[in-house]
Write a protein that holds these residues in place. Structure first.
Motif, PDB file in Angstrom:
ATOM      1  N   ASN A  90       0.944  -1.187  -0.047  1.00  0.00           N
ATOM      2  CA  ASN A  90      -0.122   0.135  -0.085  1.00  0.00           C
ATOM      3  C   ASN A  90       1.072   1.237  -0.189  1.00  0.00           C
ATOM      4  OD1 ASN A  90      -2.609   1.220  -0.179  1.00  0.00           O
ATOM      5  ND2 ASN A  90      -2.640   1.596   2.213  1.00  0.00           N
ATOM      6  N   THR A  91       2.175   1.165  -0.363  1.00  0.00           N
ATOM      7  CA  THR A  91       2.947   2.204  -0.307  1.00  0.00           C
ATOM      8  C   THR A  91       3.785   2.677  -1.538  1.00  0.00           C
ATOM      9  OG1 THR A  91       4.764   1.160   0.837  1.00  0.00           O
ATOM     10  CG2 THR A  91       3.255   2.332   2.198  1.00  0.00           C
ATOM     11  N   CYS A  92       3.901   1.496  -2.278  1.00  0.00           N
ATOM     12  CA  CYS A  92       4.863   1.455  -3.416  1.00  0.00           C
ATOM     13  C   CYS A  92       3.958   2.617  -4.614  1.00  0.00           C
ATOM     14  CB  CYS A  92       5.334   0.309  -4.112  1.00  0.00           C
ATOM     15  SG  CYS A  92       3.957  -0.486  -5.118  1.00  0.00           S
ATOM     16  N   ALA A  93       4.755   2.754  -5.520  1.00  0.00           N
ATOM     17  CA  ALA A  93       4.130   3.685  -6.696  1.00  0.00           C
ATOM     18  C   ALA A  93       2.955   3.057  -7.489  1.00  0.00           C
ATOM     19  CB  ALA A  93       5.377   4.110  -7.883  1.00  0.00           C
ATOM     20  N   ILE A  94       3.081   1.888  -7.408  1.00  0.00           N
ATOM     21  CA  ILE A  94       1.889   1.048  -8.111  1.00  0.00           C
ATOM     22  C   ILE A  94       0.880   1.236  -7.237  1.00  0.00           C
ATOM     23  CG2 ILE A  94       1.245  -1.173  -9.109  1.00  0.00           C
ATOM     24  CD1 ILE A  94       3.519   0.209 -10.802  1.00  0.00           C
ATOM     25  N   CYS A  95       0.845   0.616  -6.127  1.00  0.00           N
ATOM     26  CA  CYS A  95       0.070   0.764  -4.896  1.00  0.00           C
ATOM     27  C   CYS A  95      -0.870   2.078  -5.080  1.00  0.00           C
ATOM     28  CB  CYS A  95       0.306   0.287  -3.539  1.00  0.00           C
ATOM     29  SG  CYS A  95       0.719  -1.505  -3.323  1.00  0.00           S
ATOM     30  N   GLN A  96       0.330   3.114  -4.952  1.00  0.00           N
ATOM     31  CA  GLN A  96      -0.104   4.404  -4.882  1.00  0.00           C
ATOM     32  C   GLN A  96      -1.116   4.886  -6.101  1.00  0.00           C
ATOM     33  OE1 GLN A  96       0.126   6.994  -1.931  1.00  0.00           O
ATOM     34  NE2 GLN A  96       0.279   4.918  -1.345  1.00  0.00           N
ATOM     35  N   ALA A  97      -1.048   4.217  -7.337  1.00  0.00           N
ATOM     36  CA  ALA A  97      -1.519   4.541  -8.593  1.00  0.00           C
ATOM     37  C   ALA A  97      -3.016   3.658  -8.391  1.00  0.00           C
ATOM     38  CB  ALA A  97      -0.819   4.131  -9.670  1.00  0.00           C
ATOM     39  N   GLY A  98      -3.189   2.901  -7.340  1.00  0.00           N
ATOM     40  CA  GLY A  98      -4.361   2.145  -7.172  1.00  0.00           C
ATOM     41  C   GLY A  98      -4.404   0.819  -7.950  1.00  0.00           C
ATOM     42  N   TYR A  99      -3.277   0.328  -7.966  1.00  0.00           N
ATOM     43  CA  TYR A  99      -3.169  -1.296  -8.762  1.00  0.00           C
ATOM     44  C   TYR A  99      -2.292  -2.034  -7.638  1.00  0.00           C
ATOM     45  CZ  TYR A  99      -5.366   0.791 -12.596  1.00  0.00           C
ATOM     46  OH  TYR A  99      -6.476   1.326 -13.221  1.00  0.00           O
ATOM     47  N   HIS A 100      -2.826  -2.096  -6.509  1.00  0.00           N
ATOM     48  CA  HIS A 100      -2.225  -2.985  -5.530  1.00  0.00           C
ATOM     49  C   HIS A 100      -2.119  -4.439  -5.982  1.00  0.00           C
ATOM     50  CE1 HIS A 100      -4.455   0.456  -3.573  1.00  0.00           C
ATOM     51  NE2 HIS A 100      -3.769   0.151  -2.661  1.00  0.00           N
ATOM     52  N   THR A 101      -2.958  -5.063  -6.804  1.00  0.00           N
ATOM     53  CA  THR A 101      -2.431  -6.608  -7.229  1.00  0.00           C
ATOM     54  C   THR A 101      -1.349  -6.544  -8.050  1.00  0.00           C
ATOM     55  OG1 THR A 101      -4.540  -5.897  -8.520  1.00  0.00           O
ATOM     56  CG2 THR A 101      -4.948  -7.860  -6.938  1.00  0.00           C
ATOM     57  N   SER A 102      -0.837  -5.360  -8.376  1.00  0.00           N
ATOM     58  CA  SER A 102       0.643  -5.472  -9.219  1.00  0.00           C
ATOM     59  C   SER A 102       1.364  -4.993  -8.244  1.00  0.00           C
ATOM     60  CB  SER A 102       0.302  -4.763 -10.423  1.00  0.00           C
ATOM     61  OG  SER A 102      -0.392  -5.614 -11.327  1.00  0.00           O
ATOM     62  N   CYS A 103       1.307  -4.781  -6.879  1.00  0.00           N
ATOM     63  CA  CYS A 103       2.212  -4.132  -5.977  1.00  0.00           C
ATOM     64  C   CYS A 103       3.658  -4.858  -6.139  1.00  0.00           C
ATOM     65  CB  CYS A 103       1.778  -4.539  -4.481  1.00  0.00           C
ATOM     66  SG  CYS A 103       3.001  -4.052  -3.328  1.00  0.00           S
ATOM     67  N   ILE A 104       4.518  -4.015  -6.264  1.00  0.00           N
ATOM     68  CA  ILE A 104       5.924  -4.516  -6.244  1.00  0.00           C
ATOM     69  C   ILE A 104       6.527  -5.714  -5.351  1.00  0.00           C
ATOM     70  CG2 ILE A 104       6.684  -2.535  -7.676  1.00  0.00           C
ATOM     71  CD1 ILE A 104       8.575  -1.619  -5.033  1.00  0.00           C
ATOM     72  N   HIS A 105       5.569  -5.710  -4.191  1.00  0.00           N
ATOM     73  CA  HIS A 105       5.922  -6.610  -2.990  1.00  0.00           C
ATOM     74  C   HIS A 105       4.864  -7.583  -2.777  1.00  0.00           C
ATOM     75  CE1 HIS A 105       8.911  -3.104  -1.559  1.00  0.00           C
ATOM     76  NE2 HIS A 105       9.595  -4.199  -1.717  1.00  0.00           N
ATOM     77  N   ARG A 106       3.976  -7.706  -3.618  1.00  0.00           N
ATOM     78  CA  ARG A 106       2.626  -8.451  -3.799  1.00  0.00           C
ATOM     79  C   ARG A 106       3.074  -9.860  -3.603  1.00  0.00           C
ATOM     80  NH1 ARG A 106      -0.138  -9.601  -9.687  1.00  0.00           N
ATOM     81  NH2 ARG A 106       1.584 -11.293 -10.331  1.00  0.00           N
ATOM     82  N   GLN A 107       2.147 -10.728  -2.720  1.00  0.00           N
ATOM     83  CA  GLN A 107       2.236 -11.959  -2.474  1.00  0.00           C
ATOM     84  C   GLN A 107       0.871 -12.508  -2.488  1.00  0.00           C
ATOM     85  OE1 GLN A 107       4.519 -13.137   1.037  1.00  0.00           O
ATOM     86  NE2 GLN A 107       5.482 -11.248   1.203  1.00  0.00           N
ATOM     87  N   PHE A 108       0.591 -13.721  -3.020  1.00  0.00           N
ATOM     88  CA  PHE A 108      -0.640 -14.338  -3.110  1.00  0.00           C
ATOM     89  C   PHE A 108      -1.081 -14.907  -2.006  1.00  0.00           C
ATOM     90  CE2 PHE A 108      -3.364 -17.996  -4.865  1.00  0.00           C
ATOM     91  CZ  PHE A 108      -4.355 -16.986  -5.010  1.00  0.00           C
ATOM     92  N   ILE A 109      -2.283 -14.371  -1.200  1.00  0.00           N
ATOM     93  CA  ILE A 109      -2.872 -15.046  -0.066  1.00  0.00           C
ATOM     94  C   ILE A 109      -3.164 -16.327  -0.265  1.00  0.00           C
ATOM     95  CG2 ILE A 109      -4.568 -14.727   1.491  1.00  0.00           C
ATOM     96  CD1 ILE A 109      -2.703 -12.593   1.890  1.00  0.00           C
ATOM     97  N   GLY A 110      -3.514 -16.871  -1.382  1.00  0.00           N
ATOM     98  CA  GLY A 110      -3.914 -18.175  -1.307  1.00  0.00           C
ATOM     99  C   GLY A 110      -2.763 -19.224  -1.099  1.00  0.00           C
ATOM    100  N   ALA A 111      -1.532 -18.699  -1.228  1.00  0.00           N
ATOM    101  CA  ALA A 111      -0.579 -19.821  -1.136  1.00  0.00           C
ATOM    102  C   ALA A 111      -0.718 -20.116   0.682  1.00  0.00           C
ATOM    103  CB  ALA A 111       0.759 -19.028  -1.040  1.00  0.00           C
ATOM    104  N   GLY A 112      -1.201 -19.415   1.330  1.00  0.00           N
ATOM    105  CA  GLY A 112      -1.277 -19.880   2.740  1.00  0.00           C
ATOM    106  C   GLY A 112      -2.838 -20.652   2.883  1.00  0.00           C
ATOM    107  N   GLY A 113      -3.780 -20.482   1.866  1.00  0.00           N
ATOM    108  CA  GLY A 113      -5.036 -21.314   2.059  1.00  0.00           C
ATOM    109  C   GLY A 113      -5.834 -20.871   2.902  1.00  0.00           C
ATOM    110  N   ALA A 114      -6.732 -19.674   2.489  1.00  0.00           N
ATOM    111  CA  ALA A 114      -7.682 -19.201   3.674  1.00  0.00           C
ATOM    112  C   ALA A 114      -8.785 -20.285   3.930  1.00  0.00           C
ATOM    113  CB  ALA A 114      -8.085 -17.854   2.841  1.00  0.00           C
ATOM    114  N   GLN A 115      -8.990 -21.398   3.053  1.00  0.00           N
ATOM    115  CA  GLN A 115     -10.326 -22.017   3.678  1.00  0.00           C
ATOM    116  C   GLN A 115      -9.776 -22.982   4.698  1.00  0.00           C
ATOM    117  OE1 GLN A 115     -11.040 -23.993  -0.063  1.00  0.00           O
ATOM    118  NE2 GLN A 115     -11.895 -22.359  -0.969  1.00  0.00           N
ATOM    119  N   ALA A 116      -9.454 -22.386   5.942  1.00  0.00           N
ATOM    120  CA  ALA A 116      -8.844 -22.880   6.955  1.00  0.00           C
ATOM    121  C   ALA A 116      -9.245 -22.185   8.438  1.00  0.00           C
ATOM    122  CB  ALA A 116      -7.272 -22.833   6.827  1.00  0.00           C
TER     123      ALA A 116
END
Ligand SMILES: [Zn+2]
Length: 340
Positions: A90-116
């Motif tokens: 929520n701080t990088c230039a891409i997040c600031q432009a509103g494209y958080h799913t392309s954040c330079i530090h993005r991590q896919f939450i699904g890797a942790g498995g939210a159905q738990a």
């Protein structure tokens, strides 16, 4: 803890998994209050995405913060929080432009498995948004919807440049398409045409603000949209499926100068360059930057302005997660909510 794990097509199991722990100083651990099955989970379930090893599933979540890492400053234990399927700073230039799913530090939450029962959320301060207070159980389905399907339908409407007075067509009657209808209504569209052949979904689309229903698809569906728009096509079209047919239906149902907002995860779509060239249609979409919209959506839900939780027409205990997948795969349910 226990959670869902997919082993192969049609084979989702509820089984023992390791409890998540704080591994980075920016992590939070949350106790899941509710989670659900996504239409995109079905790509795995149907074997269209290959499963190479047993994989934890789920990327939609809300719940109570249990613990935070030493660098987390805004998120606190005891808060009820919602986050998107990608963690973002929520701080990088891409997040600031509103494209958080392309954040330079993005991590896919699904890797942790939210159905738990518990979930590790990286970049907690940037990813999670807290509600004003602990919500009632009645509010939880709508808050959970904000985690993905509502945020995605909302982004589709924004990407399609829905404006007051516009005509909007929505391709796809899954939860995202239906919430695209809701978003278009909130954004002031005049005519909202929902494309659906299923009576229960048509009814929900009308409840969410659709003014017209088109039951045809493909070229017939496009012809029908043209009939309803003086032969011109819609100003804005939301594409919420991700197939070649749905994408072409969306592009061809849009008038020259109009906008397609596409959020169906693309599978095998190839666009014909020359047709696109002469169409004069704007295309904008991708994985929805849900985090951009979370504060606004939580506010609308908290103040009873919208009720997106109605897309959950099947409620199950988390232990029955396999039935949730099967019901959605067989289209017996629009969307299955899972209560731990
Ligand atoms: Zn970022």
């Amino acid at each position: 803890m226990q959670g869902s794990v997919i082993y192969g097509p049609g084979d989702v199991r509820f089984e023992q998994r390791d409890d998540p722990t704080i591994t980075e100083s920016t992590d939070a651990i949350i106790k899941i209050s509710a989670t659900c099955v996504c239409g995109s989970d079905l790509w795995d379930y149907r074997g269209i995405n290959q499963i190479t090893e047993p994989t934890p599933m789920g990327h939609e979540y809300c719940g109570i913060v249990q613990a935070v890492g030493s660098e987390v400053q805004q998120v606190r234990p005891g808060q009820f929080v919602i986050g998107s399927f990608f963690a973002s700073d929520n701080t990088c230039a891409i997040c600031q432009a509103g494209y958080h799913t392309s954040c330079i530090h993005r991590q896919f939450i699904g890797a942790g498995g939210a159905q738990a029962e518990y979930l590790r959320v990286p970049l907690a301060d940037g990813t999670l948004v807290a509600t004003p207070d602990i919500p009632s159980r009645e509010l939880i389905p709508s808050l959970l919807a904000a985690s993905d399907v509502l945020g995605t339908g909302w982004f589709a409407a924004i990407a399609a440049e829905v404006r007051p007075g516009n005509t909007v067509a929505v391709v796809g009657d899954g939860a995202v398409g239906l919430l695209g209808v809701l978003a278009a209504r909130q954004l002031g569209a005049d005519t909202i045409i929902a494309m659906s052949r299923h009576q229960d979904r048509q009814k929900l689309a009308l409840d969410f603000g659709a003014s017209d229903i088109v039951t045809t698809r493909g070229d017939d569906g496009v012809a029908h949209i043209k009939e309803l728009t003086d032969g011109l096509g819609a100003h804005s079209v939301i594409e919420a499926v991700g197939t070649q047919e749905s994408m072409m239906q969306a592009i061809r149902a849009t008038r020259p100068g109009g906008h397609v907002g596409y959020v169906g995860v693309s599978h095998g779509v190839e666009l014909p360059g020359q047709e696109l060239f002469y169409s004069h249609v704007h295309l904008h979409g991708g994985p929805a930057p849900v985090r951009r919209f979370l504060p606004e959506l939580i506010d609308l839900i908290w103040n009873d302005q919208i009720d997106p939780g109605r897309v959950f027409d099947l409620n199950l205990p988390l232990s029955d997660v396999a039935e949730g997948y099967q019901a959605m795969d067989q289209r017996r349910a629009i969307k299955a909510l899972l209560w731990p």
